[in-house]
Design an enzyme around this catalytic site. Structure first.
Site, PDB file in Angstrom:
ATOM      1  N   ARG A  38       0.844  -1.218   0.000  1.00  0.00           N
ATOM      2  CA  ARG A  38       0.000   0.000   0.000  1.00  0.00           C
ATOM      3  C   ARG A  38       0.873   1.260   0.000  1.00  0.00           C
ATOM      4  O   ARG A  38       0.556   2.254  -0.648  1.00  0.00           O
ATOM      5  CB  ARG A  38      -0.945  -0.022   1.200  1.00  0.00           C
ATOM      6  CG  ARG A  38      -2.025  -1.099   1.069  1.00  0.00           C
ATOM      7  CD  ARG A  38      -2.941  -1.100   2.259  1.00  0.00           C
ATOM      8  NE  ARG A  38      -3.730   0.131   2.325  1.00  0.00           N
ATOM      9  CZ  ARG A  38      -4.425   0.484   3.410  1.00  0.00           C
ATOM     10  NH1 ARG A  38      -4.398  -0.289   4.492  1.00  0.00           N
ATOM     11  NH2 ARG A  38      -5.126   1.593   3.414  1.00  0.00           N
ATOM     12  N   HIS A  65      -6.744   7.176  12.337  1.00  0.00           N
ATOM     13  CA  HIS A  65      -6.306   5.786  12.166  1.00  0.00           C
ATOM     14  C   HIS A  65      -4.811   5.698  11.866  1.00  0.00           C
ATOM     15  O   HIS A  65      -4.331   4.638  11.435  1.00  0.00           O
ATOM     16  CB  HIS A  65      -7.098   5.112  11.042  1.00  0.00           C
ATOM     17  CG  HIS A  65      -8.536   4.887  11.425  1.00  0.00           C
ATOM     18  ND1 HIS A  65      -9.497   4.565  10.492  1.00  0.00           N
ATOM     19  CD2 HIS A  65      -9.183   4.952  12.608  1.00  0.00           C
ATOM     20  CE1 HIS A  65     -10.672   4.434  11.105  1.00  0.00           C
ATOM     21  NE2 HIS A  65     -10.500   4.673  12.394  1.00  0.00           N
ATOM     22  N   CYS A 119       8.237   2.763  16.745  1.00  0.00           N
ATOM     23  CA  CYS A 119       9.180   1.806  17.343  1.00  0.00           C
ATOM     24  C   CYS A 119       8.586   1.235  18.628  1.00  0.00           C
ATOM     25  O   CYS A 119       8.206   1.984  19.538  1.00  0.00           O
ATOM     26  CB  CYS A 119      10.513   2.501  17.649  1.00  0.00           C
ATOM     27  SG  CYS A 119      11.706   1.399  18.443  1.00  0.00           S
ATOM     28  N   ALA A 147     -16.820  12.424  -5.150  1.00  0.00           N
ATOM     29  CA  ALA A 147     -16.289  13.470  -4.264  1.00  0.00           C
ATOM     30  C   ALA A 147     -15.705  14.645  -5.048  1.00  0.00           C
ATOM     31  O   ALA A 147     -15.848  15.808  -4.636  1.00  0.00           O
ATOM     32  CB  ALA A 147     -15.217  12.865  -3.353  1.00  0.00           C
ATOM     33  N   ASP A 159      -3.455   7.758   4.118  1.00  0.00           N
ATOM     34  CA  ASP A 159      -2.632   8.358   3.050  1.00  0.00           C
ATOM     35  C   ASP A 159      -2.316   9.807   3.418  1.00  0.00           C
ATOM     36  O   ASP A 159      -2.843  10.341   4.386  1.00  0.00           O
ATOM     37  CB  ASP A 159      -3.371   8.257   1.687  1.00  0.00           C
ATOM     38  CG  ASP A 159      -4.678   9.055   1.647  1.00  0.00           C
ATOM     39  OD1 ASP A 159      -5.728   8.464   1.330  1.00  0.00           O
ATOM     40  OD2 ASP A 159      -4.647  10.264   1.937  1.00  0.00           O
TER      41      ASP A 159
HETATM   42  N1  APR Z   1     -16.600   9.722  -4.159  1.00  0.00           N
HETATM   43  C1  APR Z   1     -17.249   9.693  -2.959  1.00  0.00           C
HETATM   44  N2  APR Z   1     -17.448   8.551  -2.254  1.00  0.00           N
HETATM   45  C2  APR Z   1     -16.958   7.419  -2.774  1.00  0.00           C
HETATM   46  C3  APR Z   1     -16.265   7.362  -4.017  1.00  0.00           C
HETATM   47  C4  APR Z   1     -16.098   8.589  -4.709  1.00  0.00           C
HETATM   48  N3  APR Z   1     -15.471   8.650  -5.891  1.00  0.00           N
HETATM   49  N4  APR Z   1     -15.919   6.066  -4.265  1.00  0.00           N
HETATM   50  C5  APR Z   1     -16.371   5.343  -3.218  1.00  0.00           C
HETATM   51  N5  APR Z   1     -17.002   6.136  -2.332  1.00  0.00           N
HETATM   52  C6  APR Z   1     -17.629   5.771  -1.059  1.00  0.00           C
HETATM   53  C7  APR Z   1     -18.240   4.381  -1.064  1.00  0.00           C
HETATM   54  O1  APR Z   1     -19.577   4.434  -1.536  1.00  0.00           O
HETATM   55  C8  APR Z   1     -18.193   4.038   0.434  1.00  0.00           C
HETATM   56  O2  APR Z   1     -19.384   4.457   1.093  1.00  0.00           O
HETATM   57  O3  APR Z   1     -16.630   5.757  -0.069  1.00  0.00           O
HETATM   58  C9  APR Z   1     -17.032   4.852   0.970  1.00  0.00           C
HETATM   59  C10 APR Z   1     -15.824   4.014   1.331  1.00  0.00           C
HETATM   60  O4  APR Z   1     -16.201   3.169   2.393  1.00  0.00           O
HETATM   61  P1  APR Z   1     -15.128   2.137   2.984  1.00  0.00           P
HETATM   62  O5  APR Z   1     -14.462   1.416   1.869  1.00  0.00           O
HETATM   63  O6  APR Z   1     -15.821   1.359   4.046  1.00  0.00           O
HETATM   64  O7  APR Z   1     -14.001   3.076   3.629  1.00  0.00           O
HETATM   65  P2  APR Z   1     -14.099   3.864   4.996  1.00  0.00           P
HETATM   66  O8  APR Z   1     -15.499   4.235   5.323  1.00  0.00           O
HETATM   67  O9  APR Z   1     -13.081   4.958   4.939  1.00  0.00           O
HETATM   68  O10 APR Z   1     -13.583   2.747   6.056  1.00  0.00           O
HETATM   69  C11 APR Z   1     -13.416   3.167   7.389  1.00  0.00           C
HETATM   70  O11 APR Z   1     -12.526   1.004   7.945  1.00  0.00           O
HETATM   71  O12 APR Z   1     -11.227  -0.731   7.252  1.00  0.00           O
HETATM   72  C12 APR Z   1     -11.260   0.350   8.084  1.00  0.00           C
HETATM   73  O13 APR Z   1      -9.440   1.578   8.875  1.00  0.00           O
HETATM   74  C13 APR Z   1     -10.191   1.340   7.734  1.00  0.00           C
HETATM   75  O14 APR Z   1     -10.305   3.747   7.801  1.00  0.00           O
HETATM   76  C14 APR Z   1     -10.966   2.585   7.328  1.00  0.00           C
HETATM   77  C15 APR Z   1     -12.296   2.395   8.010  1.00  0.00           C
END
Ligand code: APR
Length: 238
Positions: free
Chosen positions: A58, A110, A118, A222, A95
């Site tokens: 990653r 996170h 360390c 977004a 990121d």
């Molecule tokens: N624009 C806006 N939203 C988007 C786009 C986009 N181009 N592409 C995807 N999404 C949305 C998806 O619809 C989804 O609802 O972003 C969301 C991503 O959800 P997840 O993959 O669950 O990510 P996230 O909510 O950040 O996860 C939270 O879970 O696994 C842990 O630590 C990890 O920080 C992460 C946490």
């Protein structure tokens, strides 16, 4: 206007159009790798090589020159610069795209992929290359005591007190690009609502798990929704 406070929460969705995978989309990270194998303290104790390899992959992806902040990251940095009141940016993302977009300050609840921690001396150091069980701590020099500075499942996210204080005092809470699956971040909207005056807005590609908690919801990419939202807030407030 200048005393009106904004809290922004971002998730993986905001970085998707920059070329980084989300977690729970059909093509997401958790469709390919099990959380239990790479994102828990137990996984790291059981097989550190495998966990290092997961984050090395990653980290390499994030450092690819094709990966850059997108219009949504840039719009948030603009709001932080131009809004007369306080703006607290909280990201679940590990990121550095908000920083590279020019955001002056943020909380990585996170942790951060480009930092090492360390286990011997506790130092947190910038880390951009592959990390292995033989890596040396840049601070104390001890070998084999580094982990990526990321919060794993079962661990406490960072700066929670500061986040809850900001939610208790905010006038606007905006959630961007998160599925609302993971607490405590998924509960921030109800925390904000409970202060009795915050407007709550979800900007996402599709309705999240917590969609019904938001007073207002706008759906779309977004890079489209966030710049439009920032333009509107800077011009007319909410
Ligand atoms: N624009 C806006 N939203 C988007 C786009 C986009 N181009 N592409 C995807 N999404 C949305 C998806 O619809 C989804 O609802 O972003 C969301 C991503 O959800 P997840 O993959 O669950 O990510 P996230 O909510 O950040 O996860 C939270 O879970 O696994 C842990 O630590 C990890 O920080 C992460 C946490």
């Amino acid at each position: 206007m200048k005393d009106r406070r904004i809290v922004i929460l971002t998730g993986a969705g905001i970085s998707k159009e920059s070329g980084l995978d989300t977690f729970r989309d059909p093509d997401g990270i958790w469709a390919r790798v099990r959380i239990e194998d790479v994102a828990t303290p137990e996984a790291f104790a059981r097989n550190p090589d495998h966990v290092h390899a997961f984050y090395n992959h990653r980290r390499k992806g994030l450092l690819d020159q094709a990966v850059a902040p997108n219009a949504a990251h840039l719009a948030i940095a603009r709001l932080q610069r131009e809004w007369p009141g306080e703006v607290l940016l909280v990201t679940q993302n590990i990121d550095d795209l908000h920083e590279r977009a020019g955001s002056p300050a943020l909380i990585h609840m996170h942790g951060e992929l480009l930092k090492a921690r360390c286990l011997a001396c506790g130092a947190i150091s910038p880390w951009r290359e592959a990390m292995t069980i033989d890596s040396l701590c840049p601070s104390c020099g001890v070998e084999g005591t580094l982990r990526v500075n990321v919060v794993w499942f079962g661990e406490m996210p960072l700066e929670m007190e500061r986040i809850y204080d900001a939610l208790a005092a905010c006038d606007l809470f905006v959630s961007i690009g998160t599925s609302g699956n993971v607490y405590p971040a998924a509960g921030f909207v109800t925390q904000a609502r409970s202060n009795g005056r915050a407007h709550t807005l979800e900007l996402n590609l599709e309705p999240s798990e917590g969609q019904t908690f938001f007073a207002e919801r706008r759906y779309g990419p977004a890079t489209q929704e966030v710049p439009a939202f920032v333009e509107q807030v800077l011009k007319d407030g909410w």
